[in-house]
Each structure stands twice: as C-alpha cells, then as structure tokens.
Design a protein around this motif. Sequence first.
Motif, short mmCIF file in Angstrom:
data_model
loop_
_atom_site.label_atom_id
_atom_site.label_comp_id
_atom_site.label_asym_id
_atom_site.label_seq_id
_atom_site.Cartn_x
_atom_site.Cartn_y
_atom_site.Cartn_z
N THR A 7 0.22 -0.86 0.68
CA THR A 7 -0.01 0.10 0.17
C THR A 7 1.01 1.39 0.04
OG1 THR A 7 -1.81 -1.39 1.40
CG2 THR A 7 -1.55 1.60 1.35
N ALA A 8 0.56 2.34 -0.98
CA ALA A 8 1.36 3.74 -0.30
C ALA A 8 1.29 3.80 0.75
CB ALA A 8 0.50 4.37 -2.01
N PRO A 9 2.38 4.64 1.02
CA PRO A 9 2.03 5.28 2.31
C PRO A 9 2.43 6.66 2.42
CG PRO A 9 4.52 5.33 1.36
CD PRO A 9 4.14 4.47 1.00
N THR A 10 1.72 6.69 3.13
CA THR A 10 1.21 8.15 3.60
C THR A 10 1.19 7.99 5.86
OG1 THR A 10 -1.55 7.73 4.24
CG2 THR A 10 -0.52 8.28 1.75
N GLY A 108 14.67 15.17 -4.21
CA GLY A 108 14.17 15.87 -3.71
C GLY A 108 12.28 16.54 -4.00
N THR A 109 11.72 15.33 -4.38
CA THR A 109 10.56 14.93 -4.58
C THR A 109 9.57 14.51 -3.80
OG1 THR A 109 10.10 13.75 -6.59
CG2 THR A 109 10.85 16.18 -7.18
N ALA A 110 8.24 14.91 -3.13
CA ALA A 110 7.64 13.59 -2.06
C ALA A 110 7.10 12.81 -3.46
CB ALA A 110 5.95 14.40 -1.58
N GLU A 111 7.23 12.80 -4.32
CA GLU A 111 6.82 11.37 -5.48
C GLU A 111 7.65 10.11 -5.49
OE1 GLU A 111 5.58 10.19 -10.05
OE2 GLU A 111 6.25 12.14 -9.30
N GLU A 112 8.55 10.70 -5.81
CA GLU A 112 9.77 9.72 -5.16
C GLU A 112 10.43 9.21 -4.33
OE1 GLU A 112 13.57 10.02 -7.66
OE2 GLU A 112 12.64 10.73 -9.86
N ALA A 113 10.35 9.98 -3.39
CA ALA A 113 11.28 10.52 -1.90
C ALA A 113 9.67 8.67 -1.21
CB ALA A 113 10.51 10.66 -0.72
N LEU A 114 8.31 8.53 -1.36
CA LEU A 114 7.17 7.60 -1.26
C LEU A 114 7.24 6.76 -2.76
CD1 LEU A 114 4.04 10.26 -0.47
CD2 LEU A 114 5.54 9.34 0.67
N LEU A 140 21.03 20.56 -1.33
CA LEU A 140 21.00 20.30 -0.48
C LEU A 140 19.59 20.15 0.65
CD1 LEU A 140 24.62 18.84 0.24
CD2 LEU A 140 22.89 17.75 -0.67
N ALA A 141 19.90 22.21 0.66
CA ALA A 141 18.64 22.56 1.67
C ALA A 141 17.90 22.29 1.13
CB ALA A 141 18.90 24.30 1.77
N GLN A 142 17.56 21.87 0.00
CA GLN A 142 15.44 22.02 -1.20
C GLN A 142 15.33 20.80 -0.55
OE1 GLN A 142 15.21 20.56 -3.61
NE2 GLN A 142 13.36 20.37 -3.64
N GLN A 143 16.57 19.88 -1.04
CA GLN A 143 15.82 18.47 -0.68
C GLN A 143 15.55 17.90 1.46
OE1 GLN A 143 19.75 16.05 -1.92
NE2 GLN A 143 19.47 17.51 -3.83
N ALA A 144 16.44 18.80 1.66
CA ALA A 144 15.90 18.47 3.06
C ALA A 144 14.70 18.98 3.59
CB ALA A 144 16.82 19.03 4.65
N GLY A 145 14.57 20.47 3.15
CA GLY A 145 13.29 21.00 3.12
C GLY A 145 11.81 19.31 2.78
N ALA A 146 12.41 19.48 1.61
CA ALA A 146 10.89 19.09 1.07
C ALA A 146 11.13 17.43 1.27
CB ALA A 146 11.69 18.72 -0.50
N LEU A 147 12.16 16.70 1.74
CA LEU A 147 11.94 15.55 3.11
C LEU A 147 11.52 16.23 4.31
CD1 LEU A 147 15.24 13.82 1.83
CD2 LEU A 147 13.27 13.35 0.71
N SER A 148 11.60 17.25 4.71
CA SER A 148 11.27 17.09 6.40
C SER A 148 9.74 17.49 6.50
CB SER A 148 12.14 18.43 6.65
OG SER A 148 11.25 20.00 6.29
N GLU A 149 9.42 17.22 5.06
CA GLU A 149 7.53 17.55 5.25
C GLU A 149 6.78 16.08 5.51
OE1 GLU A 149 5.91 19.32 2.24
OE2 GLU A 149 7.13 21.77 2.33
N GLY A 154 5.30 11.43 8.99
CA GLY A 154 5.43 10.72 9.88
C GLY A 154 5.71 9.21 8.80
N ASP A 155 6.40 9.72 7.16
CA ASP A 155 6.57 8.65 6.53
C ASP A 155 8.04 8.40 6.57
OD1 ASP A 155 4.28 8.11 5.09
OD2 ASP A 155 4.70 10.81 3.93
N LEU A 156 8.80 9.38 6.84
CA LEU A 156 10.65 9.47 7.33
C LEU A 156 10.72 9.13 9.07
CD1 LEU A 156 11.96 10.53 4.02
CD2 LEU A 156 11.51 8.61 4.26
#
Length: 420
Positions: A7-10, A108-114, A140-149, A154-156
């Motif tokens: 199941t796709a995580p959220t 740095g995108t939610a789609e790839e991270a998920l 790296l700062a941009q990636q960190a901001g996207a991943l922090s969301e 709760g996905d990471l």
Amino acid sequence: MSPTSPTAPTGTAGPTRGRTVLTGARVVLPDGVADAALRVEGELITGVIAGAGRSGESGDAGPTGHGREEAREHERGAQIVDLSGHWIVPGFVDMHVHGGGGASFSAGTAEEALRVVATHRRHGTTTMVASTVTGELGDLAQQAGALSELAEQGDLAGVHFEGPFISPGRCGAHDPALLRHPDPTEVRKLVDAARGTARMMTLAPELPGGLDSVRLLADSGVIAAVGHTDSTYEATAEAVDAGATVATHLFNAMPALGHRAPGPVAALLEDERITVELINDGVHLHPAVLELAFHRAGAARVALITDAMGAAGMGDGRYPLGPLEVEVRDGVARLTEGGSIAGSTLTLDVAFRRAVTLDGIPVEDAVRALSANPARLLGVYDRTGSVEAGKHADLVVLDAAFEVAGVMRRGAWTVRPDVG
C-alpha cells in the motif's frame, strides 16, 4: 507465500486498522525468543501473550502473566491470523538509505521519496531515514526541506546528510567537485533547512572545521557520524571525544586497518560510544570482516544498513545517484566513470537473511542490529524497534526460510501474509 502489492505510504491515510491477534509464531521479544500471540488494536501492540499457540490455546501463563483464559478474552471480536511455522520480528529500521524502486531521496520530490519508502517497506523496513548525497548547498537545503515535510507527516524518521563535508580521497560515489570543508556555519544551515528533522550528518573530522562541526552537531541533537574519511586513529578518537557516535558504513570509504597505522577502523571499533554501520550484501564486506565487527563491537553496537540507491528492488541498468550516473550489473552498483562502488541494491530483509543463514549471527542479535539499535540512535525506541505492548505495531512476518511473508506498519498490513 506470495505477498500482495504494498500500500502506498502516507502519514495520514491507509488501510483500515482494526483488532487483530497474531498467533502461532515464534516472536523475537526484547528478552529472547518465545512462542507468543500478539494483540494489535489500531496502531499499537496492546498485548503480548507468551506461551500462546494457535488461537491462543496453549496452556500456561507466560512471563507477561497472561494465561489461556486471558488470551482467549483478548481474541474476542478480533481477526485471528494463524502464523504457525513463521517468525515475527520488529519492523526493520534503516538509518542510511538513498533510494529504491528506481527513485531517489536526492530528487527532492515527495513522489520519488514515497516510491523509495514503498519499495523498502515491502521488504520489511517500517522506519527509515532519508539519506542525501553530496550536492550544492542550496540543492541539499531544498531536498532537506521537501523531505522534512514527509518526516513531519510520519513517512520518514528524518534526514541524513552524507556529504558534502567529506574527504576528497575517500569520496567514493560523491562528486569530488562539490566537496567542501565542514564549516560549522554551513553545517548549521543544512541542519536548519531540515526544520528539526535532521537526524545524522556524515563528515570527515580531520578536515578543517571538522571537530567544531562534530561539537555543533552533538550540541544540536544531531548524530555526528565519521565516514568518507582519511582520518588517523588519533584524530578519530578525538572526534569521538568531541561527540561523534556513529561510524558510517565501517571499513568502506576509509583507510584499511593497519598493524602500524590502525586508522579510524580500530578507533571506531574499540570505543563503546560508537555504533558501527555495516552493509551486509556480500559485496561491501567479506563475511570474515562482518564477523570481526560483530565480535569486537558486540551486537549492541552494530546497525545493519542498506546504503541503497535507486536500483534497490529493481533490475540491472543505469540509475542516477545525485549528479552522478551508476551502472548496476549483477546487482552491484558502480559509477559509470571510475568504477567505484556506488551504494548498494540491498534491502534489509536480505541483510537479515544473510546474517542468520550465512553469517551465523543469532536471530536475536540480528534483530538488535536491524531494529532496536538504530531505533535507539534515532530516538524512536519508545515507539518502535521491538515487539512490546504500547509500541507501534511495526512487525515483519518471516517464513521458515526467513523470507518476508508479511509486513505490518502501525497496525495496517503493507504486505498481507498469505496464510490461514
């Protein structure tokens, strides 16, 4: 057993969670292995009934004080899943992973991270830290901001910066043109960009600013990890005194252990304050070296990681790793230019299976290295990392050959076991 698709995580939605009792399995508990039934309600484990067999109908009360009648009471109105012939272990915790499923956290995108999360979750990793690779500080700062969301929902479990503050002589699959000295001001900027979700940073402490950066990280509650380093034994010991607590993929991307110049390996193995990461894919480490590390450090100080890049869960081919290109042949990832090993295609279920079937690591020790130890380091052991009442129902069901038969995260099946 053939698991269903994940199941796709959220962080906010997922399959309906009800009341479930898992019976008949051998369960790896914090104090050893037991035949036990687990009661799961909502997202949590609410009962561990030791000594319970199928449908909880074994006789004597176990160490938790639950006997046959109480086990039956727990099962009323619950879905009963008979896992006879299987193992239940806590969900795996990967504190060092870059990608999987053809996707990368560095995008740095939610789609790839998920997609990375879903791939590794199917293989039993219920908690993971997103690792970046060396890039421009702004990227790296941009990636960190996207991943922090994703961490906030709760996905990471947070963000790990691997580079750019590493040694040019040990950069491995990091772009040498983008490396820089660990200026504490720049280190602080990256930590701040993660908005409270920075969990670890790998750096070479022998570089100018290295020790001050280790101190800054330690004071900020971020794990300072020694890796991709040309450090000496003495300089490494100084970094540990300054607050470093992790060895990033020990043995890899650092000087080899020498009899006159022991280097960072000896300093990191001998110090009780250090947890050593090991990549158990049969490529990064010889089995004898893995055994040496387990023996010297002890199971309480080992964290098995994947260091996986985008090809994990995929086939051979070409994949990006940050700004560089990687070619995977026969499951081994190497840079197309230069041929350096570029992460792995490992998943933690394979690391676990190798540990217990090929390397002779006791199941309980493998579980500590894959779940409890990294969970403690990341500060989430109060919620996950072991099978205990009150913790998240993050569980992996393994068959007799230690193949994944089911994965449960926070009480919902990601991979539903094909059993009675």
